[in-house]
Design a protein around this motif. Sequence first.
Motif, PDB file in Angstrom:
ATOM      1  N   HIS A  50       1.031  -7.065   1.400  1.00  0.00           N
ATOM      2  CA  HIS A  50       1.038  -6.671   2.809  1.00  0.00           C
ATOM      3  C   HIS A  50      -0.179  -7.252   3.527  1.00  0.00           C
ATOM      4  O   HIS A  50      -0.077  -7.807   4.605  1.00  0.00           O
ATOM      5  N   HIS A  51      -1.352  -7.123   2.909  1.00  0.00           N
ATOM      6  CA  HIS A  51      -2.557  -7.604   3.583  1.00  0.00           C
ATOM      7  C   HIS A  51      -2.846  -9.066   3.260  1.00  0.00           C
ATOM      8  O   HIS A  51      -2.810  -9.466   2.097  1.00  0.00           O
ATOM      9  N   HIS A 107       2.426  -9.015   7.056  1.00  0.00           N
ATOM     10  CA  HIS A 107       1.525  -7.978   7.560  1.00  0.00           C
ATOM     11  C   HIS A 107       2.069  -7.339   8.837  1.00  0.00           C
ATOM     12  O   HIS A 107       2.960  -6.497   8.778  1.00  0.00           O
ATOM     13  N   GLY A 154      -1.135   2.302   8.325  1.00  0.00           N
ATOM     14  CA  GLY A 154      -2.332   1.462   8.454  1.00  0.00           C
ATOM     15  C   GLY A 154      -3.360   2.105   9.360  1.00  0.00           C
ATOM     16  O   GLY A 154      -3.374   3.329   9.525  1.00  0.00           O
ATOM     17  N   HIS A 167      -5.883   4.467   4.437  1.00  0.00           N
ATOM     18  CA  HIS A 167      -5.086   3.249   4.629  1.00  0.00           C
ATOM     19  C   HIS A 167      -4.047   3.059   3.511  1.00  0.00           C
ATOM     20  O   HIS A 167      -2.871   2.809   3.771  1.00  0.00           O
ATOM     21  N   GLU A 199       0.369   3.232   3.639  1.00  0.00           N
ATOM     22  CA  GLU A 199       1.158   1.997   3.541  1.00  0.00           C
ATOM     23  C   GLU A 199       1.841   1.810   2.188  1.00  0.00           C
ATOM     24  O   GLU A 199       2.703   0.938   2.049  1.00  0.00           O
TER      25      GLU A 199
HETATM   26 ZN   LIG Z   1      -2.735  -2.188   6.397  1.00  0.00          ZN
END
Ligand SMILES: [Zn+2]
Length: 276
Positions: free
Chosen positions: A66-67, A101, A197, A239, A243
């Motif tokens: 994701h990041h 993202h 997030g 965070h 997520e």
């Molecule tokens: Zn995030």
Amino acid sequence: MAVSIGLVAQHIEKLAPKYWAEEWDNVGLLVGSGSTPVERILIALDGTLEVIEEAKDFGAQLIVAHHPIMFRPLKNLRSDNPAAKIPLTLFNYQIGYYAAHTNLDQSRLSSSITLGEILGLKELKLLEEQSYNSTEELRGYGVIGYLERPEPLEAVWQNFLERLLQSNSYAHPYNLTGVRLAGSLKKDIRKVAIVNGSGGRFVPKALFKGADLLITGDVDHHAVLDALEGGMAVGDLGHFLSEAPMLQALYYYLTSERSLQGIEFKVSSKNASPWL
Ligand SMILES: [Zn+2]
């Protein structure tokens, strides 16, 4: 015939096109080549060194995360530069890195939607729509909806956390480190906004839409004060936890794709909240 990294990317982009991502973001294939054949893929939140080692042990040719990595421009490729060490290690191990993202945040795999379903919200709508014309698919950040019936904040939060822990269907256990709540515990909650997030910037939008509670992650002091001033409680999952459900959603999406059937997928067990 072996599936290529490019084909995997196509399937992700069918759901979360790259042009949906914010201008400041860094999405798509960041390390590797689209033509590389792929047999195993590790799905992760962050491309840490631990996750890269896990991918190597799993025999993965690709990490879908994701990041993004290389979020800021790299000025050197020195092994003593922590930001450079990640792409260097990936390169040494011949493992590709693909990031989805802010484009994934706006897709139907967003954890805001999953968390809304876990909480049992009714009349679920997007909190901030991003589709700019009527021909475009409906997309956006966060969700907002109603609880079945109003309940005090304390009960809503406890029930939600219990359901969230139960909802985890892969080996890595969720934990509640870093989870925080701000607001009056006895106040009735009816309308809830959720943003996965770092959702502090959505406080004004959630207030404007009449939310009694905003569930998100990584909220800073000033954003919490603004929310409380407006009469809205804030539940901060941290965070990671806000997520993590997205990784499972991505796993289900990719494993159900007919043309990716030969690939073995795994959700990382090394990602977790960094807070003790
Ligand atoms: Zn995030």
